[in-house]
Design a protein around this motif. Structure first.
Motif, PDB file in Angstrom:
ATOM      1  N   ARG A 179       0.818  -1.148  -0.076  1.00  0.00           N
ATOM      2  CA  ARG A 179      -0.066  -0.050   0.058  1.00  0.00           C
ATOM      3  C   ARG A 179       0.880   1.180  -0.065  1.00  0.00           C
ATOM      4  NH1 ARG A 179      -5.153   1.299   1.990  1.00  0.00           N
ATOM      5  NH2 ARG A 179      -5.651  -0.823   1.607  1.00  0.00           N
ATOM      6  N   ALA A 180       2.127   0.974   0.714  1.00  0.00           N
ATOM      7  CA  ALA A 180       2.949   2.283   0.885  1.00  0.00           C
ATOM      8  C   ALA A 180       3.646   2.581  -0.497  1.00  0.00           C
ATOM      9  CB  ALA A 180       3.960   2.167   1.895  1.00  0.00           C
ATOM     10  N   GLN A 181       3.733   1.627  -1.072  1.00  0.00           N
ATOM     11  CA  GLN A 181       4.500   1.690  -2.314  1.00  0.00           C
ATOM     12  C   GLN A 181       3.480   2.351  -3.245  1.00  0.00           C
ATOM     13  OE1 GLN A 181       6.462  -1.585  -3.886  1.00  0.00           O
ATOM     14  NE2 GLN A 181       7.992  -0.520  -4.919  1.00  0.00           N
ATOM     15  N   MET A 182       2.351   1.769  -3.240  1.00  0.00           N
ATOM     16  CA  MET A 182       1.253   2.121  -4.354  1.00  0.00           C
ATOM     17  C   MET A 182       0.933   3.668  -4.194  1.00  0.00           C
ATOM     18  SD  MET A 182      -2.504   0.369  -5.020  1.00  0.00           S
ATOM     19  CE  MET A 182      -3.308   1.445  -3.600  1.00  0.00           C
ATOM     20  N   LEU A 183       0.700   4.066  -3.014  1.00  0.00           N
ATOM     21  CA  LEU A 183       0.496   5.382  -2.748  1.00  0.00           C
ATOM     22  C   LEU A 183       1.580   6.310  -2.505  1.00  0.00           C
ATOM     23  CD1 LEU A 183      -2.270   4.597  -0.127  1.00  0.00           C
ATOM     24  CD2 LEU A 183      -2.621   5.287  -2.425  1.00  0.00           C
ATOM     25  N   GLY A 184       2.636   5.821  -2.465  1.00  0.00           N
ATOM     26  CA  GLY A 184       3.910   6.716  -2.428  1.00  0.00           C
ATOM     27  C   GLY A 184       3.782   7.331  -1.038  1.00  0.00           C
ATOM     28  N   GLN A 185       3.227   6.672  -0.136  1.00  0.00           N
ATOM     29  CA  GLN A 185       3.257   7.386   1.392  1.00  0.00           C
ATOM     30  C   GLN A 185       4.226   6.436   2.272  1.00  0.00           C
ATOM     31  OE1 GLN A 185      -0.744   6.745   2.446  1.00  0.00           O
ATOM     32  NE2 GLN A 185      -1.520   8.659   1.108  1.00  0.00           N
ATOM     33  N   PRO A 186       4.740   7.016   3.181  1.00  0.00           N
ATOM     34  CA  PRO A 186       5.647   6.454   4.311  1.00  0.00           C
ATOM     35  C   PRO A 186       4.757   5.550   5.238  1.00  0.00           C
ATOM     36  CG  PRO A 186       5.282   8.797   4.940  1.00  0.00           C
ATOM     37  CD  PRO A 186       4.665   8.588   3.657  1.00  0.00           C
ATOM     38  N   THR A 187       5.346   4.444   5.410  1.00  0.00           N
ATOM     39  CA  THR A 187       4.401   3.471   6.187  1.00  0.00           C
ATOM     40  C   THR A 187       3.895   3.824   7.433  1.00  0.00           C
ATOM     41  OG1 THR A 187       6.400   1.938   5.828  1.00  0.00           O
ATOM     42  CG2 THR A 187       5.217   1.382   7.716  1.00  0.00           C
ATOM     43  N   ARG A 188       4.167   4.696   8.309  1.00  0.00           N
ATOM     44  CA  ARG A 188       3.500   5.262   9.490  1.00  0.00           C
ATOM     45  C   ARG A 188       2.069   5.752   9.017  1.00  0.00           C
ATOM     46  NH1 ARG A 188       4.368  10.367   8.960  1.00  0.00           N
ATOM     47  NH2 ARG A 188       6.646  11.129   8.361  1.00  0.00           N
ATOM     48  N   GLN A 189       2.239   6.615   7.849  1.00  0.00           N
ATOM     49  CA  GLN A 189       1.011   7.099   7.373  1.00  0.00           C
ATOM     50  C   GLN A 189      -0.080   5.856   6.943  1.00  0.00           C
ATOM     51  OE1 GLN A 189       1.580   9.969   4.620  1.00  0.00           O
ATOM     52  NE2 GLN A 189      -0.756  10.533   4.269  1.00  0.00           N
ATOM     53  N   VAL A 190       0.537   5.065   6.264  1.00  0.00           N
ATOM     54  CA  VAL A 190      -0.549   4.048   5.925  1.00  0.00           C
ATOM     55  C   VAL A 190      -1.161   3.240   7.031  1.00  0.00           C
ATOM     56  CG1 VAL A 190      -0.586   1.540   4.754  1.00  0.00           C
ATOM     57  CG2 VAL A 190       0.688   3.337   3.784  1.00  0.00           C
ATOM     58  N   VAL A 191      -0.167   2.925   8.074  1.00  0.00           N
ATOM     59  CA  VAL A 191      -0.760   2.384   9.536  1.00  0.00           C
ATOM     60  C   VAL A 191      -1.701   3.098  10.145  1.00  0.00           C
ATOM     61  CG1 VAL A 191      -0.057   1.267  11.606  1.00  0.00           C
ATOM     62  CG2 VAL A 191       1.188   0.797   9.685  1.00  0.00           C
ATOM     63  N   GLN A 192      -1.369   4.401  10.157  1.00  0.00           N
ATOM     64  CA  GLN A 192      -2.292   5.386  10.913  1.00  0.00           C
ATOM     65  C   GLN A 192      -3.787   5.316  10.204  1.00  0.00           C
ATOM     66  OE1 GLN A 192      -0.718   8.022  13.081  1.00  0.00           O
ATOM     67  NE2 GLN A 192      -2.274   9.630  12.829  1.00  0.00           N
ATOM     68  N   GLU A 193      -3.485   5.617   8.921  1.00  0.00           N
ATOM     69  CA  GLU A 193      -5.146   5.662   8.128  1.00  0.00           C
ATOM     70  C   GLU A 193      -5.681   4.308   8.143  1.00  0.00           C
ATOM     71  OE1 GLU A 193      -4.378   7.566   4.299  1.00  0.00           O
ATOM     72  OE2 GLU A 193      -3.560   9.425   5.511  1.00  0.00           O
ATOM     73  N   ALA A 194      -4.934   3.186   8.143  1.00  0.00           N
ATOM     74  CA  ALA A 194      -5.535   2.081   8.368  1.00  0.00           C
ATOM     75  C   ALA A 194      -6.411   1.744   9.810  1.00  0.00           C
ATOM     76  CB  ALA A 194      -4.751   0.892   7.977  1.00  0.00           C
ATOM     77  N   LEU A 195      -5.573   2.270  10.749  1.00  0.00           N
ATOM     78  CA  LEU A 195      -5.913   2.215  12.063  1.00  0.00           C
ATOM     79  C   LEU A 195      -7.302   2.998  12.182  1.00  0.00           C
ATOM     80  CD1 LEU A 195      -2.991   1.910  14.591  1.00  0.00           C
ATOM     81  CD2 LEU A 195      -4.833   0.191  14.133  1.00  0.00           C
ATOM     82  N   ALA A 196      -7.121   4.498  11.772  1.00  0.00           N
ATOM     83  CA  ALA A 196      -8.146   5.476  11.972  1.00  0.00           C
ATOM     84  C   ALA A 196      -9.555   4.744  11.452  1.00  0.00           C
ATOM     85  CB  ALA A 196      -7.661   6.485  11.361  1.00  0.00           C
TER      86      ALA A 196
END
Ligand SMILES: [Zn+2]
Length: 277
Positions: free
Chosen positions: A20-37
């Motif tokens: 997901r991080a690679q696809m969106l070009g986002q850092p890992t922590r942002q992907v985790v944070q958004e998924a948790l939220a």
């Protein structure tokens, strides 16, 4: 405030996060944070409201939700209290009541609100504004920060106010139409006040539910003065913008709400909320 979370997860979850991080070009922590939220129903772009502006206009001031429940849906917002007993301002997760006698107190979680709107404020953009000469000047410049008339926007504005004019509603029995209830509102003027202003811009199409246009409440840094903003002057303000694309409305389960005729309930909110006192 941020917190550090350390935990172990499966290879499959880790691979999915990386993909997901690679696809969106986002850092890992942002992907985790958004998924948790998302999983925990804490969408940062959703706004939570108790009751409707139409019900408030009709005088439905019965408490519908506790402040404790409200705070679970956000840390920033505004509203009022049972029997229209003053103005609510929620800032940094603390809920304050500004009463008609000019007092401001932090309220406990068991206090009830008939109408309130909150967000979990996350800054999308931040701007500096200088030489703000009036409320109209402020709102026309806020207009320039909005790129749509069809979304909601939450604002958090901080700075030193040279002058602030605000009102607080006075307590009224439920059933008193809002237009009548604000006739005896208290109007306060303060000078040289470091303060935070929070509030919303709501689209015209939302008028039966929200308060269309700008609706702002202010509280001084020392928490001694607060109210619904009518006018202000400031040399320098920091304006934080939070876009809202999702609105959750909790309808009161009070008998008064369930039985009210709200078909034609809409307000001339301009007269009520922007009256110059
Ligand atoms: Zn207000």
């Amino acid at each position: 405030m941020t917190h550090r979370l350390e935990t172990t997860i499966s290879d499959a979850l880790w691979a999915a996060i990386q993909a997901r991080a690679q696809m969106l070009g986002q850092p890992t922590r942002q992907v985790v944070q958004e998924a948790l939220a998302e999983a925990l129903d804490l969408d940062h772009h959703s706004m939570f409201q108790v009751s409707t502006s139409g019900a408030l206009v009709e005088g439905l001031y019965q408490g519908a939700l506790t402040v404790g429940d409200l705070r679970r849906h956000g840390d920033t917002g505004l509203g009022t209290f049972e029997e229209l007993d003053g103005e609510m301002i929620l800032v940094d997760g603390h809920c304050y009541q500004a009463r008609g006698d000019g007092t401001v107190t932090e309220v406990t979680d068991d206090v009830l609100t008939p109408f309130a709107t909150v967000v979990a404020f996350a800054v999308d953009e931040s701007h500096i504004m200088t030489d703000v000469i009036s409320f109209d000047d402020l709102t026309s410049r806020l207009d320039g920060l909005r790129d749509s008339d069809n979304e909601f926007f939450a604002w958090r504005i901080t700075g030193f106010l040279d002058a602030l004019r605000m009102r607080t509603a006075c307590r009224h029995a439920s059933g008193t139409p809002l237009a009548e209830a604000v006739v005896d509102q208290a109007v306060f003027e303060r000078l040289d006040l470091p303060a935070t202003i929070v509030g919303f811009w709501s689209p015209g199409f939302s008028q039966a539910i929200a308060i269309p246009g700008y609706h702002l409440h202010a509280i001084s840094d020392d928490r001694a003065h607060a109210g619904h903003v009518f006018d202000l002057r400031a040399q320098r303000l920091t304006v934080d913008v939070h876009r809202v694309s999702d609105l959750h409305v909790a309808l009161p389960e009070t008998e008064a709400f369930l039985q009210a005729n709200l078909v034609a309930a809409h307000a001339d909110m301009d007269a009520i909320e922007r009256s110059k006192g």
